[in-house]
Scaffold this motif. Structure first.
Motif, PDB file in Angstrom:
ATOM      1  N   LEU A  36       0.831  -1.203   0.000  1.00  0.00           N
ATOM      2  CA  LEU A  36       0.000   0.000   0.000  1.00  0.00           C
ATOM      3  C   LEU A  36       0.870   1.259   0.000  1.00  0.00           C
ATOM      4  O   LEU A  36       0.543   2.252  -0.662  1.00  0.00           O
ATOM      5  CB  LEU A  36      -0.932   0.015   1.216  1.00  0.00           C
ATOM      6  CG  LEU A  36      -2.058  -1.027   1.253  1.00  0.00           C
ATOM      7  CD1 LEU A  36      -2.817  -0.929   2.578  1.00  0.00           C
ATOM      8  CD2 LEU A  36      -3.019  -0.865   0.083  1.00  0.00           C
ATOM      9  N   SER A  79      -3.966   0.093   6.893  1.00  0.00           N
ATOM     10  CA  SER A  79      -4.206  -1.236   6.335  1.00  0.00           C
ATOM     11  C   SER A  79      -5.425  -1.918   6.947  1.00  0.00           C
ATOM     12  O   SER A  79      -5.970  -2.852   6.364  1.00  0.00           O
ATOM     13  CB  SER A  79      -2.977  -2.125   6.559  1.00  0.00           C
ATOM     14  OG  SER A  79      -2.729  -2.287   7.950  1.00  0.00           O
ATOM     15  N   CYS A 104      -8.828  -0.586   5.142  1.00  0.00           N
ATOM     16  CA  CYS A 104      -8.644  -0.303   3.721  1.00  0.00           C
ATOM     17  C   CYS A 104      -9.740  -0.989   2.893  1.00  0.00           C
ATOM     18  O   CYS A 104     -10.052  -2.170   3.118  1.00  0.00           O
ATOM     19  CB  CYS A 104      -7.268  -0.810   3.289  1.00  0.00           C
ATOM     20  SG  CYS A 104      -6.872  -0.526   1.567  1.00  0.00           S
TER      21      CYS A 104
END
Length: 327
Positions: free
Chosen positions: A134, A269, A272
Protein backbone atom coordinates in the motif's frame (compact mmCIF):
# COMPACT_ATOMS: atom_id res chain seq x y z
CA UNK A 1 -12.28 -28.42 19.96
CA UNK A 2 -9.46 -26.18 18.82
CA UNK A 3 -6.37 -24.61 20.38
CA UNK A 4 -6.09 -20.85 20.68
CA UNK A 5 -4.00 -18.18 22.30
CA UNK A 6 -6.52 -16.40 24.51
CA UNK A 7 -6.18 -13.05 26.26
CA UNK A 8 -8.36 -12.19 29.25
CA UNK A 9 -8.65 -9.32 31.69
CA UNK A 10 -10.54 -9.39 34.97
CA UNK A 11 -10.01 -8.92 38.71
CA UNK A 12 -7.00 -11.23 38.46
CA UNK A 13 -5.33 -8.94 35.95
CA UNK A 14 -4.31 -9.13 32.29
CA UNK A 15 -3.11 -12.50 31.06
CA UNK A 16 -2.51 -14.45 27.87
CA UNK A 17 -2.14 -18.21 27.46
CA UNK A 18 -2.96 -21.24 25.35
CA UNK A 19 -6.37 -22.83 25.82
CA UNK A 20 -8.43 -25.60 24.24
CA UNK A 21 -11.81 -24.20 23.23
CA UNK A 22 -15.05 -25.60 21.89
CA UNK A 23 -16.30 -24.42 18.49
CA UNK A 24 -19.32 -22.96 20.27
CA UNK A 25 -17.01 -20.31 21.74
CA UNK A 26 -16.31 -18.81 18.31
CA UNK A 27 -17.76 -15.33 17.72
CA UNK A 28 -20.45 -14.45 15.22
CA UNK A 29 -19.68 -14.58 11.51
CA UNK A 30 -20.88 -16.20 8.30
CA UNK A 31 -17.64 -17.99 7.32
CA UNK A 32 -15.69 -20.48 9.43
CA UNK A 33 -12.04 -20.97 8.49
CA UNK A 34 -9.65 -23.75 9.44
CA UNK A 35 -6.53 -21.67 10.07
CA UNK A 36 -3.17 -22.87 8.75
CA UNK A 37 -0.89 -19.96 9.64
CA UNK A 38 -1.00 -16.61 11.34
CA UNK A 39 1.70 -14.05 12.09
CA UNK A 40 3.10 -11.83 14.81
CA UNK A 41 3.00 -8.12 14.06
CA UNK A 42 3.89 -5.19 16.32
CA UNK A 43 0.20 -4.80 17.18
CA UNK A 44 0.02 -8.48 18.16
CA UNK A 45 3.01 -7.97 20.44
CA UNK A 46 1.19 -5.08 22.12
CA UNK A 47 -1.93 -7.23 22.52
CA UNK A 48 -0.13 -10.27 23.93
CA UNK A 49 1.95 -8.31 26.44
CA UNK A 50 -0.73 -5.78 27.35
CA UNK A 51 1.76 -2.94 26.84
CA UNK A 52 -0.89 -0.91 25.04
CA UNK A 53 -4.72 -1.05 25.10
CA UNK A 54 -4.97 -2.69 21.69
CA UNK A 55 -7.52 -5.28 22.81
CA UNK A 56 -10.90 -3.67 23.34
CA UNK A 57 -13.02 -6.71 24.11
CA UNK A 58 -12.35 -9.71 26.36
CA UNK A 59 -11.72 -12.56 26.11
CA UNK A 60 -9.83 -12.09 22.84
CA UNK A 61 -7.82 -14.23 20.43
CA UNK A 62 -5.07 -11.97 19.01
CA UNK A 63 -3.65 -12.19 15.51
CA UNK A 64 -4.40 -9.57 12.85
CA UNK A 65 -3.54 -12.01 10.03
CA UNK A 66 -4.57 -15.49 9.01
CA UNK A 67 -4.62 -17.83 6.06
CA UNK A 68 -6.66 -20.97 5.88
CA UNK A 69 -9.41 -23.04 4.27
CA UNK A 70 -13.14 -22.35 4.40
CA UNK A 71 -14.89 -25.07 6.40
CA UNK A 72 -18.39 -23.60 6.46
CA UNK A 73 -19.90 -20.66 4.65
CA UNK A 74 -23.20 -18.80 4.55
CA UNK A 75 -21.64 -16.18 2.27
CA UNK A 76 -22.33 -16.77 -1.45
CA UNK A 77 -18.85 -15.51 -2.35
CA UNK A 78 -17.11 -18.36 -0.50
CA UNK A 79 -17.39 -22.13 -0.76
CA UNK A 80 -16.09 -24.93 1.41
CA UNK A 81 -12.50 -25.63 0.38
CA UNK A 82 -11.66 -22.07 -0.73
CA UNK A 83 -8.29 -20.82 0.48
CA UNK A 84 -8.54 -17.34 1.96
CA UNK A 85 -6.41 -14.61 3.52
CA UNK A 86 -7.45 -12.06 6.13
CA UNK A 87 -5.62 -8.88 7.18
CA UNK A 88 -6.96 -6.33 9.64
CA UNK A 89 -10.64 -5.37 9.96
CA UNK A 90 -10.19 -5.22 13.73
CA UNK A 91 -9.53 -8.93 14.20
CA UNK A 92 -7.38 -9.48 17.25
CA UNK A 93 -8.77 -6.23 18.71
CA UNK A 94 -12.58 -6.37 18.67
CA UNK A 95 -13.13 -9.75 16.93
CA UNK A 96 -11.26 -13.01 17.51
CA UNK A 97 -8.20 -13.24 15.28
CA UNK A 98 -5.79 -15.66 13.71
CA UNK A 99 -3.71 -17.10 16.57
CA UNK A 100 -6.01 -20.10 16.80
CA UNK A 101 -6.78 -23.23 14.81
CA UNK A 102 -10.24 -21.93 13.85
CA UNK A 103 -11.76 -18.54 13.13
CA UNK A 104 -15.28 -17.37 12.40
CA UNK A 105 -15.39 -14.20 10.33
CA UNK A 106 -17.40 -11.99 8.02
CA UNK A 107 -17.00 -13.11 4.41
CA UNK A 108 -16.51 -9.53 3.25
CA UNK A 109 -13.26 -9.38 5.20
CA UNK A 110 -11.66 -12.19 3.21
CA UNK A 111 -9.63 -12.16 0.00
CA UNK A 112 -8.60 -15.20 -2.05
CA UNK A 113 -5.14 -16.62 -1.51
CA UNK A 114 -3.14 -15.61 -4.63
CA UNK A 115 -2.02 -18.60 -6.69
CA UNK A 116 1.53 -17.23 -6.66
CA UNK A 117 1.91 -17.92 -2.93
CA UNK A 118 1.69 -20.90 -0.61
CA UNK A 119 -0.26 -20.32 2.61
CA UNK A 120 3.00 -19.98 4.55
CA UNK A 121 4.32 -17.44 2.03
CA UNK A 122 1.08 -15.46 2.29
CA UNK A 123 1.69 -15.08 6.02
CA UNK A 124 5.36 -14.29 5.45
CA UNK A 125 3.86 -11.29 3.66
CA UNK A 126 0.89 -10.77 6.00
CA UNK A 127 -0.31 -7.36 7.13
CA UNK A 128 3.27 -6.10 7.11
CA UNK A 129 3.85 -6.93 3.45
CA UNK A 130 0.37 -5.86 2.41
CA UNK A 131 0.96 -2.53 4.20
CA UNK A 132 4.32 -2.16 2.47
CA UNK A 133 2.58 -2.65 -0.88
CA UNK A 134 0.00 0.00 0.00
CA UNK A 135 2.90 2.37 0.74
CA UNK A 136 4.55 1.65 -2.60
CA UNK A 137 1.24 2.15 -4.40
CA UNK A 138 0.85 5.52 -2.66
CA UNK A 139 4.31 6.62 -3.80
CA UNK A 140 3.46 5.59 -7.37
CA UNK A 141 0.07 7.31 -7.21
CA UNK A 142 1.79 10.56 -6.25
CA UNK A 143 4.29 10.30 -9.07
CA UNK A 144 7.45 9.07 -7.34
CA UNK A 145 9.56 7.37 -10.03
CA UNK A 146 12.83 5.42 -9.81
CA UNK A 147 14.68 8.04 -11.88
CA UNK A 148 13.95 10.81 -9.34
CA UNK A 149 16.43 9.65 -6.71
CA UNK A 150 16.67 7.60 -3.54
CA UNK A 151 13.66 6.35 -1.58
CA UNK A 152 14.28 5.91 2.14
CA UNK A 153 12.70 3.15 4.26
CA UNK A 154 12.80 3.59 8.04
CA UNK A 155 12.57 0.68 10.44
CA UNK A 156 13.89 -1.30 7.52
CA UNK A 157 14.76 -4.49 9.38
CA UNK A 158 11.20 -4.90 10.65
CA UNK A 159 8.35 -6.62 8.84
CA UNK A 160 6.94 -3.69 6.86
CA UNK A 161 10.39 -2.27 6.21
CA UNK A 162 11.87 -5.54 4.96
CA UNK A 163 9.10 -6.11 2.42
CA UNK A 164 9.17 -2.44 1.38
CA UNK A 165 12.90 -2.65 0.66
CA UNK A 166 12.43 -5.82 -1.42
CA UNK A 167 9.48 -4.38 -3.36
CA UNK A 168 11.08 -1.03 -4.12
CA UNK A 169 14.36 -2.60 -5.20
CA UNK A 170 12.60 -5.02 -7.56
CA UNK A 171 10.66 -2.10 -9.06
CA UNK A 172 13.93 -0.33 -9.86
CA UNK A 173 14.14 2.22 -7.05
CA UNK A 174 17.41 3.06 -5.30
CA UNK A 175 16.68 2.25 -1.66
CA UNK A 176 18.28 3.67 1.48
CA UNK A 177 17.45 1.46 4.46
CA UNK A 178 17.44 2.95 7.97
CA UNK A 179 17.86 0.66 10.97
CA UNK A 180 18.97 0.71 14.58
CA UNK A 181 20.59 -2.69 14.09
CA UNK A 182 23.82 -2.22 12.12
CA UNK A 183 24.39 -5.98 12.21
CA UNK A 184 21.50 -6.29 9.73
CA UNK A 185 23.31 -4.38 6.97
CA UNK A 186 24.09 -7.50 4.92
CA UNK A 187 20.50 -8.71 5.33
CA UNK A 188 19.12 -5.40 4.05
CA UNK A 189 21.54 -5.26 1.13
CA UNK A 190 20.48 -8.80 0.28
CA UNK A 191 16.90 -7.52 0.00
CA UNK A 192 18.05 -4.82 -2.40
CA UNK A 193 19.08 -1.80 -0.30
CA UNK A 194 21.85 0.26 -1.87
CA UNK A 195 22.67 2.13 1.35
CA UNK A 196 22.18 1.27 5.02
CA UNK A 197 21.96 4.19 7.48
CA UNK A 198 22.00 4.27 11.28
CA UNK A 199 18.67 5.39 12.68
CA UNK A 200 20.51 7.92 14.87
CA UNK A 201 20.86 10.07 11.75
CA UNK A 202 17.09 10.65 11.78
CA UNK A 203 15.85 9.99 15.30
CA UNK A 204 17.03 13.18 17.06
CA UNK A 205 15.18 16.51 16.84
CA UNK A 206 16.03 18.22 13.54
CA UNK A 207 15.47 21.37 11.54
CA UNK A 208 12.10 22.32 10.00
CA UNK A 209 13.77 22.05 6.58
CA UNK A 210 16.96 20.19 5.76
CA UNK A 211 18.92 19.52 2.60
CA UNK A 212 16.76 17.79 -0.01
CA UNK A 213 17.67 14.11 -0.08
CA UNK A 214 14.77 11.74 -0.72
CA UNK A 215 12.45 11.39 -3.71
CA UNK A 216 10.11 9.43 -1.51
CA UNK A 217 9.92 7.54 1.75
CA UNK A 218 8.21 4.69 3.58
CA UNK A 219 8.15 5.47 7.31
CA UNK A 220 7.26 2.89 9.93
CA UNK A 221 8.62 4.83 12.91
CA UNK A 222 6.86 8.17 13.38
CA UNK A 223 8.00 10.86 15.84
CA UNK A 224 11.27 12.71 15.08
CA UNK A 225 12.19 10.18 12.40
CA UNK A 226 9.10 11.00 10.35
CA UNK A 227 9.61 14.74 10.93
CA UNK A 228 13.22 14.53 9.70
CA UNK A 229 12.28 12.43 6.68
CA UNK A 230 9.69 15.04 5.68
CA UNK A 231 12.24 17.83 6.19
CA UNK A 232 14.70 16.04 3.89
CA UNK A 233 12.24 15.06 1.16
CA UNK A 234 12.77 16.64 -2.25
CA UNK A 235 10.45 19.14 -3.88
CA UNK A 236 7.05 17.50 -4.52
CA UNK A 237 8.20 14.20 -3.07
CA UNK A 238 5.94 11.88 -1.10
CA UNK A 239 6.27 10.23 2.31
CA UNK A 240 4.06 7.21 3.06
CA UNK A 241 3.56 6.96 6.83
CA UNK A 242 2.29 3.68 8.24
CA UNK A 243 3.79 3.10 11.69
CA UNK A 244 4.60 4.43 15.14
CA UNK A 245 7.39 2.19 16.45
CA UNK A 246 9.28 5.33 17.55
CA UNK A 247 6.27 7.21 18.88
CA UNK A 248 2.85 8.55 17.96
CA UNK A 249 3.94 12.19 18.05
CA UNK A 250 4.87 14.20 14.95
CA UNK A 251 7.12 17.10 16.04
CA UNK A 252 7.26 18.83 12.68
CA UNK A 253 6.26 22.10 11.02
CA UNK A 254 4.27 22.90 7.90
CA UNK A 255 7.48 23.99 6.12
CA UNK A 256 8.04 20.83 4.02
CA UNK A 257 4.43 20.90 2.86
CA UNK A 258 4.00 24.58 1.99
CA UNK A 259 7.56 25.36 0.82
CA UNK A 260 8.41 22.15 -1.02
CA UNK A 261 4.99 20.72 -1.80
CA UNK A 262 5.80 17.49 0.02
CA UNK A 263 2.90 15.04 0.36
CA UNK A 264 2.44 13.09 3.58
CA UNK A 265 0.33 10.08 2.63
CA UNK A 266 -1.25 8.21 5.53
CA UNK A 267 -1.47 4.44 5.08
CA UNK A 268 -4.16 2.49 6.94
CA UNK A 269 -4.21 -1.24 6.33
CA UNK A 270 -6.92 -2.16 8.86
CA UNK A 271 -10.02 -0.67 7.25
CA UNK A 272 -8.64 -0.30 3.72
CA UNK A 273 -11.43 -0.89 1.14
CA UNK A 274 -11.62 -4.39 -0.30
CA UNK A 275 -10.93 -3.29 -3.88
CA UNK A 276 -7.63 -1.76 -2.86
CA UNK A 277 -6.75 -4.85 -0.81
CA UNK A 278 -7.32 -7.06 -3.82
CA UNK A 279 -5.13 -4.80 -5.94
CA UNK A 280 -2.39 -4.81 -3.31
CA UNK A 281 -2.35 -8.62 -3.22
CA UNK A 282 -2.34 -8.77 -7.01
CA UNK A 283 0.63 -6.42 -7.05
CA UNK A 284 2.43 -8.48 -4.40
CA UNK A 285 1.99 -11.59 -6.55
CA UNK A 286 3.55 -9.69 -9.46
CA UNK A 287 6.16 -7.46 -7.83
CA UNK A 288 7.51 -9.35 -4.82
CA UNK A 289 10.27 -11.86 -5.46
CA UNK A 290 9.14 -14.99 -3.53
CA UNK A 291 12.75 -16.06 -3.06
CA UNK A 292 13.23 -13.05 -0.76
CA UNK A 293 10.59 -14.34 1.64
CA UNK A 294 12.84 -17.08 3.02
CA UNK A 295 15.39 -14.48 4.13
CA UNK A 296 12.69 -12.29 5.65
CA UNK A 297 10.83 -15.00 7.58
CA UNK A 298 11.11 -17.53 10.36
CA UNK A 299 8.30 -19.83 11.49
CA UNK A 300 7.34 -20.72 15.05
CA UNK A 301 4.62 -22.80 16.69
CA UNK A 302 1.59 -21.41 18.50
CA UNK A 303 3.14 -22.20 21.90
CA UNK A 304 6.10 -19.93 21.09
CA UNK A 305 3.95 -16.91 20.26
CA UNK A 306 3.81 -15.60 23.84
CA UNK A 307 7.57 -15.23 24.11
CA UNK A 308 7.93 -14.01 20.54
CA UNK A 309 5.33 -11.27 21.11
CA UNK A 310 7.59 -9.64 23.69
CA UNK A 311 10.60 -10.02 21.40
CA UNK A 312 8.78 -8.21 18.58
CA UNK A 313 8.13 -5.25 20.87
CA UNK A 314 11.76 -5.21 22.01
CA UNK A 315 12.98 -4.94 18.43
CA UNK A 316 14.71 -8.30 18.70
CA UNK A 317 13.00 -9.86 15.67
CA UNK A 318 14.19 -9.45 12.10
CA UNK A 319 11.65 -9.42 9.30
CA UNK A 320 8.52 -11.52 9.67
CA UNK A 321 7.35 -14.10 12.20
CA UNK A 322 4.98 -16.72 10.80
CA UNK A 323 3.00 -18.79 13.32
CA UNK A 324 2.06 -22.37 12.45
CA UNK A 325 -1.06 -22.64 14.60
CA UNK A 326 -1.11 -26.43 14.27
CA UNK A 327 2.46 -26.94 15.52
Amino acid sequence: MFRALLIDKDDQGYRAGLQDLDDSALPEGNVTVRVAYSTLNYKDGLAITGKSPVVRKFPMVPGVDLVGTVEDSADPDWRVGDQVVLNGWGVGETHWGGLAQRARLKGEWLVPLPEAFTPEQAMAIGTAGYTAMLCVMALERHGVRPDQGEVVVTGAAGGVGSVAVALLAKLGYTVAAVTGRPQEADYLKGLGASTVLDRAELSAPGKPLAKERWAGAVDTVGSHTLANVCAQTKYRGTVAACGLAGGMDFPSTVAPFILRGVTLAGIDSVMCPRAERLLAWQRLAKDLDPTKLAAITHTIGLSQALEAGAQVLAGQVRGRVVVDVNA
